[in-house]
Design a protein around this motif. Structure first.
Motif, PDB file in Angstrom:
ATOM      1  N   ALA A   1       7.405   5.500   5.557  1.00 20.28           N
ATOM      2  CA  ALA A   1       6.639   4.286   5.859  1.00 20.28           C
ATOM      3  C   ALA A   1       7.304   3.064   5.232  1.00 20.28           C
ATOM      4  CB  ALA A   1       5.206   4.434   5.348  1.00 20.28           C
ATOM      5  N   LEU A   2       7.782   3.199   4.016  1.00 18.67           N
ATOM      6  CA  LEU A   2       8.464   2.089   3.360  1.00 18.67           C
ATOM      7  C   LEU A   2       9.734   1.704   4.108  1.00 18.67           C
ATOM      8  CD1 LEU A   2       8.090   2.905  -0.452  1.00 18.67           C
ATOM      9  CD2 LEU A   2       7.217   0.896   0.737  1.00 18.67           C
TER      10      LEU A   2
ATOM     11  N   SER B   1      12.608  -2.080   7.483  1.00 19.82           N
ATOM     12  CA  SER B   1      13.367  -2.375   8.696  1.00 19.82           C
ATOM     13  C   SER B   1      12.692  -3.467   9.516  1.00 19.82           C
ATOM     14  CB  SER B   1      13.512  -1.110   9.553  1.00 19.82           C
ATOM     15  OG  SER B   1      14.224  -0.114   8.849  1.00 19.82           O
ATOM     16  N   GLU B   2      11.366  -3.415   9.585  1.00 20.25           N
ATOM     17  CA  GLU B   2      10.621  -4.418  10.344  1.00 20.25           C
ATOM     18  C   GLU B   2      10.729  -5.788   9.679  1.00 20.25           C
ATOM     19  OE1 GLU B   2       8.262  -5.727  13.571  1.00 20.25           O
ATOM     20  OE2 GLU B   2       9.531  -3.976  13.193  1.00 20.25           O
ATOM     21  N   LEU B   3      10.656  -5.822   8.347  1.00 19.39           N
ATOM     22  CA  LEU B   3      10.801  -7.089   7.633  1.00 19.39           C
ATOM     23  C   LEU B   3      12.184  -7.690   7.859  1.00 19.39           C
ATOM     24  CD1 LEU B   3       9.021  -6.252   4.246  1.00 19.39           C
ATOM     25  CD2 LEU B   3       8.279  -7.938   5.925  1.00 19.39           C
TER      26      LEU B   3
ATOM     27  N   ALA C   1       0.829  -1.200   0.000  1.00 17.08           N
ATOM     28  CA  ALA C   1       0.000   0.000   0.000  1.00 17.08           C
ATOM     29  C   ALA C   1       0.868   1.255   0.000  1.00 17.08           C
ATOM     30  CB  ALA C   1      -0.932  -0.003   1.214  1.00 17.08           C
ATOM     31  N   ALA C   2       1.919   1.252   0.829  1.00 18.34           N
ATOM     32  CA  ALA C   2       2.830   2.396   0.876  1.00 18.34           C
ATOM     33  C   ALA C   2       3.578   2.553  -0.440  1.00 18.34           C
ATOM     34  CB  ALA C   2       3.815   2.231   2.023  1.00 18.34           C
ATOM     35  N   CYS C   3       3.925   1.417  -1.047  1.00 20.90           N
ATOM     36  CA  CYS C   3       4.651   1.451  -2.322  1.00 20.90           C
ATOM     37  C   CYS C   3       3.784   2.044  -3.430  1.00 20.90           C
ATOM     38  CB  CYS C   3       5.106   0.046  -2.690  1.00 20.90           C
ATOM     39  SG  CYS C   3       6.101  -0.024  -4.191  1.00 20.90           S
ATOM     40  N   THR C   4       2.527   1.587  -3.547  1.00 22.09           N
ATOM     41  CA  THR C   4       1.648   2.116  -4.582  1.00 22.09           C
ATOM     42  C   THR C   4       1.329   3.590  -4.334  1.00 22.09           C
ATOM     43  OG1 THR C   4      -0.288   1.304  -3.357  1.00 22.09           O
ATOM     44  CG2 THR C   4       0.586  -0.104  -5.106  1.00 22.09           C
ATOM     45  N   ALA C   5       1.192   3.971  -3.067  1.00 24.52           N
ATOM     46  CA  ALA C   5       0.926   5.373  -2.742  1.00 24.52           C
ATOM     47  C   ALA C   5       2.105   6.259  -3.140  1.00 24.52           C
ATOM     48  CB  ALA C   5       0.644   5.524  -1.251  1.00 24.52           C
ATOM     49  N   LEU C   6       3.336   5.770  -2.901  1.00 20.20           N
ATOM     50  CA  LEU C   6       4.524   6.532  -3.280  1.00 20.20           C
ATOM     51  C   LEU C   6       4.614   6.677  -4.794  1.00 20.20           C
ATOM     52  CD1 LEU C   6       7.152   7.966  -2.600  1.00 20.20           C
ATOM     53  CD2 LEU C   6       8.287   5.728  -2.530  1.00 20.20           C
ATOM     54  N   MET C   7       4.318   5.609  -5.521  1.00 18.59           N
ATOM     55  CA  MET C   7       4.342   5.666  -6.986  1.00 18.59           C
ATOM     56  C   MET C   7       3.303   6.654  -7.511  1.00 18.59           C
ATOM     57  SD  MET C   7       4.778   1.619  -7.946  1.00 18.59           S
ATOM     58  CE  MET C   7       4.555   1.945  -9.694  1.00 18.59           C
TER      59      MET C   7
ATOM     60  N   GLN D   1       4.591  16.677  -2.251  1.00 22.60           N
ATOM     61  CA  GLN D   1       5.953  16.356  -1.812  1.00 22.60           C
ATOM     62  C   GLN D   1       5.955  15.797  -0.399  1.00 22.60           C
ATOM     63  OE1 GLN D   1       7.820  20.211  -2.512  1.00 22.60           O
ATOM     64  NE2 GLN D   1       9.031  19.376  -4.195  1.00 22.60           N
ATOM     65  N   ARG D   2       5.201  16.414   0.493  1.00 26.92           N
ATOM     66  CA  ARG D   2       5.150  15.954   1.883  1.00 26.92           C
ATOM     67  C   ARG D   2       4.525  14.558   1.974  1.00 26.92           C
ATOM     68  NH1 ARG D   2       3.330  21.477   5.173  1.00 26.92           N
ATOM     69  NH2 ARG D   2       5.347  22.555   4.972  1.00 26.92           N
ATOM     70  N   TYR D   3       3.493  14.320   1.188  1.00 25.82           N
ATOM     71  CA  TYR D   3       2.849  13.010   1.203  1.00 25.82           C
ATOM     72  C   TYR D   3       3.813  11.944   0.698  1.00 25.82           C
ATOM     73  CZ  TYR D   3      -1.042   9.718   1.061  1.00 25.82           C
ATOM     74  OH  TYR D   3      -1.868   8.643   1.288  1.00 25.82           O
TER      75      TYR D   3
END
Length: 247
Positions: free
Chosen positions: A226-227, A232-234, A7-13, A217-219
């Motif tokens: 988040a990524l 890091s958690e993975l 979800a974070a990856c698609t949002a960044l793209m 830009q901030r988003y």
């Protein structure tokens, strides 16, 4: 965990693509006849099968992506230039341009006369009239009436072709101020007139676009963080669990 990462990856793209569009709007705030583009976002439900999933699963796997862009067709301000070859469209109409790649439409009326005596755009492409290319012959003054009739030193030279499109027609940007449209979607203009000695400015609101650029830009930065957290958690989970699986 995986769902959050994706979800974070698609949002960044999506925000990276939106950033390009907003930046392009800002870069063309001073381009005559430029039409602003606005982002359209949509959701994408990622499922492993066609079976119905729970509400929680749908919420976790509902990703936001960029669905495209929409052209702003609002009229730009008319700026007086005093140049006889500057034409501005008042109303929803477009000029018609023809080049080797086909037929295109533009609101940029910053025209010139070619060495061959043709009325051309700033890109060097012929401006079409009702009866073909308009020729400016002779050195006299050029005048154009509101209906597009062009005269040179009082002699009729042709009539600028103006077209309009039904509401909802999918116009696509081709370069800075050229647009393409579905075949046979244009009709002769009935609600548009031409103003000589003026240019239509870009309809981009620079203040609103600058604010939007900062917000995007901030988003995007938030999604990058988040990524990093998910990554890091993975890595931590992999470090803790792998030794137990393979003692």
């Amino acid at each position: 965990m995986d769902s959050g990462f994706y979800a974070a990856c698609t949002a960044l793209m999506a925000r990276s693509q939106a950033l390009d569009l907003v930046a392009n709007n800002l870069a063309n705030t001073s381009t005559p006849g430029y039409r602003a583009q606005h982002n359209i976002f949509r959701s994408f439900l990622a499922t492993a099968s066609g079976q119905m999933s729970s509400a929680l699963n749908q919420a976790v796997n509902n990703f936001g992506i960029l669905g495209g862009s929409q052209m702003d067709l609002a009229q730009g301000n008319l700026e007086h230039t005093g140049n006889d070859l500057d034409f501005a469209v008042q109303g929803p109409g477009f000029f018609v341009v023809q080049n080797a790649n086909g037929r295109f439409f533009t609101r940029n009326g910053n025209f010139q006369v070619s060495p061959q005596g043709q009325l051309i755009t700033s890109e060097g492409d012929p401006v079409m009239g009702d009866n073909g290319v308009i020729r400016i012959i002779g050195g006299g003054p050029v005048t154009v009436s509101p209906d597009g009739t062009v005269s040179v030193n009082g002699a009729l030279a042709g009539k600028v072709k103006l077209v309009e499109f039904p509401v909802g027609t999918a116009l696509e940007s081709v370069g800075k101020t050229y647009y393409s449209a579905p075949a046979k979607s244009d009709t002769a203009a009935t609600k548009s007139t031409i103003s000589q000695g003026t240019l239509e400015s870009s309809n981009v609101n620079p203040v609103a676009s600058a604010v939007e650029l900062v917000a995007v830009q901030r988003y995007a930065e938030m999604m990058q963080r988040a990524l990093s957290m998910f990554h890091s958690e993975l890595n931590r989970i992999a470090t803790d669990e792998l030794p137990r699986v393979n003692p």
